[in-house]
Design a protein around this motif. Structure first.
Motif, PDB file in Angstrom:
ATOM      1  N   ASP A  63     -22.118  -5.321   9.086  1.00 36.76           N
ATOM      2  CA  ASP A  63     -21.936  -6.697   9.557  1.00 36.76           C
ATOM      3  C   ASP A  63     -20.476  -7.121   9.660  1.00 36.76           C
ATOM      4  OD1 ASP A  63     -21.313  -6.753   6.894  1.00 36.76           O
ATOM      5  OD2 ASP A  63     -22.783  -8.292   6.332  1.00 36.76           O
ATOM      6  N   GLN A  64     -19.536  -6.155   9.576  1.00 35.39           N
ATOM      7  CA  GLN A  64     -18.126  -6.509   9.712  1.00 35.39           C
ATOM      8  C   GLN A  64     -17.702  -6.460  11.181  1.00 35.39           C
ATOM      9  OE1 GLN A  64     -15.661  -4.265   6.907  1.00 35.39           O
ATOM     10  NE2 GLN A  64     -17.419  -4.023   5.551  1.00 35.39           N
ATOM     11  N   GLU A  65     -16.510  -6.977  11.439  1.00 37.46           N
ATOM     12  CA  GLU A  65     -16.017  -7.059  12.809  1.00 37.46           C
ATOM     13  C   GLU A  65     -15.779  -5.666  13.381  1.00 37.46           C
ATOM     14  OE1 GLU A  65     -12.281  -8.979  15.362  1.00 37.46           O
ATOM     15  OE2 GLU A  65     -12.350  -9.186  13.178  1.00 37.46           O
ATOM     16  N   THR A  66     -16.185  -5.453  14.625  1.00 35.21           N
ATOM     17  CA  THR A  66     -15.928  -4.198  15.342  1.00 35.21           C
ATOM     18  C   THR A  66     -15.397  -4.534  16.731  1.00 35.21           C
ATOM     19  OG1 THR A  66     -18.202  -4.115  16.174  1.00 35.21           O
ATOM     20  CG2 THR A  66     -17.760  -2.951  14.116  1.00 35.21           C
ATOM     21  N   GLY A  67     -14.995  -3.506  17.447  1.00 30.46           N
ATOM     22  CA  GLY A  67     -14.530  -3.696  18.819  1.00 30.46           C
ATOM     23  C   GLY A  67     -13.174  -4.357  18.939  1.00 30.46           C
ATOM     24  N   PHE A  68     -12.374  -4.363  17.864  1.00 28.35           N
ATOM     25  CA  PHE A  68     -11.102  -5.079  17.924  1.00 28.35           C
ATOM     26  C   PHE A  68     -10.006  -4.303  18.652  1.00 28.35           C
ATOM     27  CE2 PHE A  68     -11.911  -3.396  13.623  1.00 28.35           C
ATOM     28  CZ  PHE A  68     -10.937  -2.414  13.527  1.00 28.35           C
ATOM     29  N   TYR A  69     -10.318  -3.093  19.125  1.00 28.61           N
ATOM     30  CA  TYR A  69      -9.361  -2.376  19.977  1.00 28.61           C
ATOM     31  C   TYR A  69      -9.865  -2.240  21.412  1.00 28.61           C
ATOM     32  CZ  TYR A  69      -5.413  -0.962  17.100  1.00 28.61           C
ATOM     33  OH  TYR A  69      -4.246  -0.959  16.363  1.00 28.61           O
ATOM     34  N   ASN A  70     -10.866  -3.026  21.764  1.00 29.40           N
ATOM     35  CA  ASN A  70     -11.380  -2.949  23.128  1.00 29.40           C
ATOM     36  C   ASN A  70     -10.327  -3.340  24.163  1.00 29.40           C
ATOM     37  OD1 ASN A  70     -13.887  -2.065  22.293  1.00 29.40           O
ATOM     38  ND2 ASN A  70     -14.827  -4.095  22.314  1.00 29.40           N
ATOM     39  N   TRP A  71      -9.355  -4.161  23.751  1.00 30.24           N
ATOM     40  CA  TRP A  71      -8.311  -4.571  24.699  1.00 30.24           C
ATOM     41  C   TRP A  71      -7.392  -3.403  25.099  1.00 30.24           C
ATOM     42  CZ3 TRP A  71      -3.609  -3.650  22.502  1.00 30.24           C
ATOM     43  CH2 TRP A  71      -3.495  -3.723  21.103  1.00 30.24           C
ATOM     44  N   LEU A  72      -7.505  -2.260  24.372  1.00 26.13           N
ATOM     45  CA  LEU A  72      -6.699  -1.087  24.740  1.00 26.13           C
ATOM     46  C   LEU A  72      -7.392  -0.186  25.765  1.00 26.13           C
ATOM     47  CD1 LEU A  72      -4.903   0.535  21.653  1.00 26.13           C
ATOM     48  CD2 LEU A  72      -3.919  -0.047  23.869  1.00 26.13           C
ATOM     49  N   LEU A  73      -8.681  -0.434  26.011  1.00 27.99           N
ATOM     50  CA  LEU A  73      -9.450   0.450  26.893  1.00 27.99           C
ATOM     51  C   LEU A  73      -8.873   0.570  28.312  1.00 27.99           C
ATOM     52  CD1 LEU A  73     -13.110  -0.399  25.799  1.00 27.99           C
ATOM     53  CD2 LEU A  73     -11.837   1.700  25.349  1.00 27.99           C
ATOM     54  N   PRO A  74      -8.315  -0.493  28.901  1.00 26.78           N
ATOM     55  CA  PRO A  74      -7.771  -0.341  30.262  1.00 26.78           C
ATOM     56  C   PRO A  74      -6.517   0.526  30.336  1.00 26.78           C
ATOM     57  CG  PRO A  74      -8.223  -2.651  29.756  1.00 26.78           C
ATOM     58  CD  PRO A  74      -8.290  -1.898  28.471  1.00 26.78           C
ATOM     59  N   TYR A  75      -5.919   0.847  29.198  1.00 26.29           N
ATOM     60  CA  TYR A  75      -4.645   1.562  29.204  1.00 26.29           C
ATOM     61  C   TYR A  75      -4.838   3.030  28.829  1.00 26.29           C
ATOM     62  CZ  TYR A  75      -3.012  -3.258  29.099  1.00 26.29           C
ATOM     63  OH  TYR A  75      -2.819  -4.590  29.387  1.00 26.29           O
ATOM     64  N   THR A  76      -4.006   3.882  29.421  1.00 28.01           N
ATOM     65  CA  THR A  76      -4.043   5.320  29.151  1.00 28.01           C
ATOM     66  C   THR A  76      -2.845   5.706  28.304  1.00 28.01           C
ATOM     67  OG1 THR A  76      -5.115   5.728  31.281  1.00 28.01           O
ATOM     68  CG2 THR A  76      -4.078   7.614  30.204  1.00 28.01           C
ATOM     69  N   PRO A  77      -3.051   6.470  27.246  1.00 27.82           N
ATOM     70  CA  PRO A  77      -1.901   6.888  26.426  1.00 27.82           C
ATOM     71  C   PRO A  77      -0.899   7.690  27.257  1.00 27.82           C
ATOM     72  CG  PRO A  77      -3.970   7.382  25.310  1.00 27.82           C
ATOM     73  CD  PRO A  77      -4.330   6.988  26.713  1.00 27.82           C
ATOM     74  N   VAL A  78       0.372   7.428  27.034  1.00 35.32           N
ATOM     75  CA  VAL A  78       1.422   8.194  27.735  1.00 35.32           C
ATOM     76  C   VAL A  78       1.822   9.414  26.914  1.00 35.32           C
ATOM     77  CG1 VAL A  78       2.305   6.164  28.927  1.00 35.32           C
ATOM     78  CG2 VAL A  78       3.270   6.784  26.711  1.00 35.32           C
ATOM     79  N   GLU A  79       1.451   9.438  25.662  1.00 36.49           N
ATOM     80  CA  GLU A  79       1.819  10.553  24.792  1.00 36.49           C
ATOM     81  C   GLU A  79       0.847  10.584  23.606  1.00 36.49           C
ATOM     82  OE1 GLU A  79       3.344  13.825  24.095  1.00 36.49           O
ATOM     83  OE2 GLU A  79       4.750  12.732  25.396  1.00 36.49           O
ATOM     84  N   ARG A  80       0.722  11.762  23.043  1.00 36.14           N
ATOM     85  CA  ARG A  80      -0.091  11.921  21.836  1.00 36.14           C
ATOM     86  C   ARG A  80       0.745  12.693  20.828  1.00 36.14           C
ATOM     87  NH1 ARG A  80      -6.288  14.172  22.076  1.00 36.14           N
ATOM     88  NH2 ARG A  80      -6.655  14.455  19.832  1.00 36.14           N
ATOM     89  N   ILE A  81       1.068  12.061  19.710  1.00 34.85           N
ATOM     90  CA  ILE A  81       1.922  12.668  18.712  1.00 34.85           C
ATOM     91  C   ILE A  81       1.081  13.574  17.817  1.00 34.85           C
ATOM     92  CG2 ILE A  81       3.584  12.249  16.878  1.00 34.85           C
ATOM     93  CD1 ILE A  81       4.408  11.185  19.627  1.00 34.85           C
ATOM     94  N   GLY A  82       1.411  14.885  17.851  1.00 39.98           N
ATOM     95  CA  GLY A  82       0.553  15.831  17.156  1.00 39.98           C
ATOM     96  C   GLY A  82      -0.843  15.733  17.758  1.00 39.98           C
ATOM     97  N   ASN A  83      -1.808  15.434  16.936  1.00 37.02           N
ATOM     98  CA  ASN A  83      -3.162  15.168  17.417  1.00 37.02           C
ATOM     99  C   ASN A  83      -3.615  13.748  17.129  1.00 37.02           C
ATOM    100  OD1 ASN A  83      -4.442  17.921  18.287  1.00 37.02           O
ATOM    101  ND2 ASN A  83      -3.358  18.386  16.387  1.00 37.02           N
ATOM    102  N   THR A  84      -2.891  13.022  16.286  1.00 35.54           N
ATOM    103  CA  THR A  84      -3.497  11.852  15.644  1.00 35.54           C
ATOM    104  C   THR A  84      -2.931  10.497  16.028  1.00 35.54           C
ATOM    105  OG1 THR A  84      -2.011  11.943  13.722  1.00 35.54           O
ATOM    106  CG2 THR A  84      -3.994  13.305  13.644  1.00 35.54           C
ATOM    107  N   ILE A  85      -1.756  10.437  16.665  1.00 31.55           N
ATOM    108  CA  ILE A  85      -1.165   9.133  16.981  1.00 31.55           C
ATOM    109  C   ILE A  85      -1.061   8.986  18.497  1.00 31.55           C
ATOM    110  CG2 ILE A  85       0.803   7.591  16.672  1.00 31.55           C
ATOM    111  CD1 ILE A  85       1.444   9.041  14.071  1.00 31.55           C
ATOM    112  N   PHE A  86      -1.734   7.958  19.024  1.00 32.11           N
ATOM    113  CA  PHE A  86      -1.742   7.709  20.456  1.00 32.11           C
ATOM    114  C   PHE A  86      -0.641   6.706  20.812  1.00 32.11           C
ATOM    115  CE2 PHE A  86      -5.858   9.402  19.481  1.00 32.11           C
ATOM    116  CZ  PHE A  86      -6.241  10.108  20.607  1.00 32.11           C
ATOM    117  N   ILE A  87       0.152   7.058  21.827  1.00 35.68           N
ATOM    118  CA  ILE A  87       1.290   6.227  22.246  1.00 35.68           C
ATOM    119  C   ILE A  87       0.970   5.589  23.598  1.00 35.68           C
ATOM    120  CG2 ILE A  87       3.751   6.196  22.810  1.00 35.68           C
ATOM    121  CD1 ILE A  87       3.312   6.884  19.949  1.00 35.68           C
TER     122      ILE A  87
END
Length: 482
Positions: A453-477
């Motif tokens: 019952d906690q808040e979800t979907g709080f990164y939905n505003w990032l969906l229209p954007y494509t990462p320009v880089e991926r640091i290692g495997n775990t950090i999306f830029i």
């Protein structure tokens, strides 16, 4: 956690030096575990099995990932191996020396990780069955003898635990221990064991054991209450019963799963099954049952204690299959197939270097896609943070919006270039450079599991954007221009 941050980053220390030397003892424990596994497997079944078990251990992505980190997981695996080995030796020849050594090994194991309290019921079952199966006197007399000696071993283990926790409470007032124990344990249903632990907390001779039991009960509570976790597109705080079977299937090299199937067939075909095999299977089964029953679904690392015994059982089964093939041509073909499986196993491990924490096998789509299955210690423990610093330096990033998951302190390293990204308080993307750890990203995009019952979907505003880089495997830029 706050005290740790103050010590590492706010007290004039060099964090990287502290982290490096803190890891050194863990590496020594890993080396000791590898040596002891080889020693035990070789003793049970000869050089080939010993070397095979050592190879499985040395090239295990899971042990390579967690064998150098300051956690209790590899210590727990070592403790389980030592305790079971010396307990079985005690059962085979219950003399004074073996009683003492078994007690010391059990005490050390229980100090290494609270969950190894699971050894106690396993050892109770093993002791009763061994006494009944190998009794040379009337079974009742033999059973009484073994139970009495097992209690003596337990007393030796308590004698090992007591001074360690006496040191812990040396400057800890009894009234505070009672207060803190009550506060830590009252979170759930206040059971008899918890009441008894609180009662012991101000008794001078019992306080060290009460402090130890407080840890055991806190670990039990955490396993019961669970942890907010992302898994396969959902987020939950109560866990999934099938979490560990799926994670085990996808985080362990596929070549080993094939070896396991061969090994199981070999164990079934064994004409004479030793008591040692039963002891391994009992511990593996009880540990798996505890994992399935619990709600703490945060990583394959929690299953490390069962892997050494699984390696030995699998290769004993494989050896049985090969030994029962009488045709020289078929035997050579079987040996060649097993060698190829080992080459595949080693190759998949080497190919993952140096990214062993996020390793996933081919069934999960490989390491690059593993974050879609599960994150946290399965994938993202902040291990790519220094690579992020290098990226920021190379690209002359003046301001970085960062939502980081891990133990590092971004403010210490990035200084005035760091803007903490708090997605739950945002409705749209900020302008400029944005970096998000995969653990945070997946949790913020996941759907709620039933009952969550906690808040979800709080990164939905990032969906229209494509990462320009991926640091290692775990950090999306992301580089966002609005």
């Amino acid at each position: 956690f706050q005290l740790g941050t103050e010590f590492l980053y706010r007290s004039g220390n060099e964090p990287r030096e502290i982290i490096l030397w803190s890891r050194f003892p863990m590496i020594l424990l890993s080396i000791l575990l590898g040596w002891f596994l080889f020693f035990w497997a070789r003793k049970l079944a000869g050089n080939y099995v010993g070397l095979g078990v050592l190879t499985l251990f040395v090239f295990s992505p899971t042990f390579l990932a967690h064998g150098r980190l300051v956690t209790t997981d590899v210590g727990a695996a070592l403790g389980a191996v030592l305790a079971i080995y010396f307990w079985l030796r005690f059962l085979e020849q219950p003399n004074r020396l073996r009683v003492i050594i078994a007690g010391i090994a059990l005490g050390i194991a229980m100090l290494l990780k609270f969950t190894l309290a699971l050894l106690i019921p396993s050892f109770g079952i093993l002791t009763i069955l061994y006494a009944l199966r190998h009794s040379t006197s009337p079974p009742k007399h033999s059973l009484k003898k073994y139970i009495g000696l097992a209690i003596l071993v337990g007393m030796v283990a308590l004698a090992v635990i007591w001074p360690v926790y006496q040191f812990h409470i040396a400057n800890y007032p009894a009234e505070r221990q009672v207060r803190d124990t009550f506060a830590d344990l009252v979170q759930g249903k206040f059971t008899f064991y918890e009441k008894f632990t609180v009662w012991m907390a101000d008794k001078p001779e019992l306080r060290p054991i009460a402090q130890y039991l407080r840890g055991v009960l806190m670990a039990t509570q955490r396993a019961t209450f669970g942890n907010t976790t992302y898994f396969a597109g959902e987020v939950s705080s109560s866990g999934w019963w099938y979490y560990f079977p799926v994670i085990y299937l996808l985080k362990i090299p596929l070549a080993f799963h094939i070896l396991t199937l061969i090994g199981i067939l070999g164990i079934v075909c064994m004409r004479k099954k030793s008591f040692w095999l039963f002891a391994f299977a009992l511990f593996i089964g009880s540990y798996w049952l505890a994992a399935l029953a619990g709600n703490l679904n945060i990583g394959i690392r929690h299953m490390l204690p069962v892997l050494p015994f699984t390696y030995i059982l699998v290769l004993l089964g494989v050896q049985t299959i090969v030994s029962r093939i009488h045709s020289l041509r078929l035997k050579r073909a079987a040996m060649a197939s097993i060698i190829l499986l080992f080459i595949w196993y080693i190759g998949s491990s080497l190919a993952a270097f140096p990214h062993y924490i996020p390793y996933y096998n081919e069934l999960a789509g490989g390491t690059k896609n593993g974050y879609k299955v599960a994150v946290d210690s399965n994938y993202d423990w902040g291990q790519d943070f220094y690579r992020l610093l290098d990226f920021a330096e190379k690209n002359n990033i003046e301001m970085l919006h960062l939502d980081y998951f891990g133990g590092e302190d971004p403010e210490y390293w990035l200084r005035g270039r760091y803007i903490k990204l708090n997605p739950t308080q945002m409705k749209k993307a900020p302008t400029g450079w944005v970096a998000v750890s995969s653990n945070q990203l997946q949790g913020g995009l996941a759907k709620p599991a039933p009952g969550f019952d906690q808040e979800t979907g709080f990164y939905n505003w990032l969906l229209p954007y494509t990462p320009v880089e991926r640091i290692g495997n775990t950090i999306f830029i992301y580089q966002i221009n609005i």
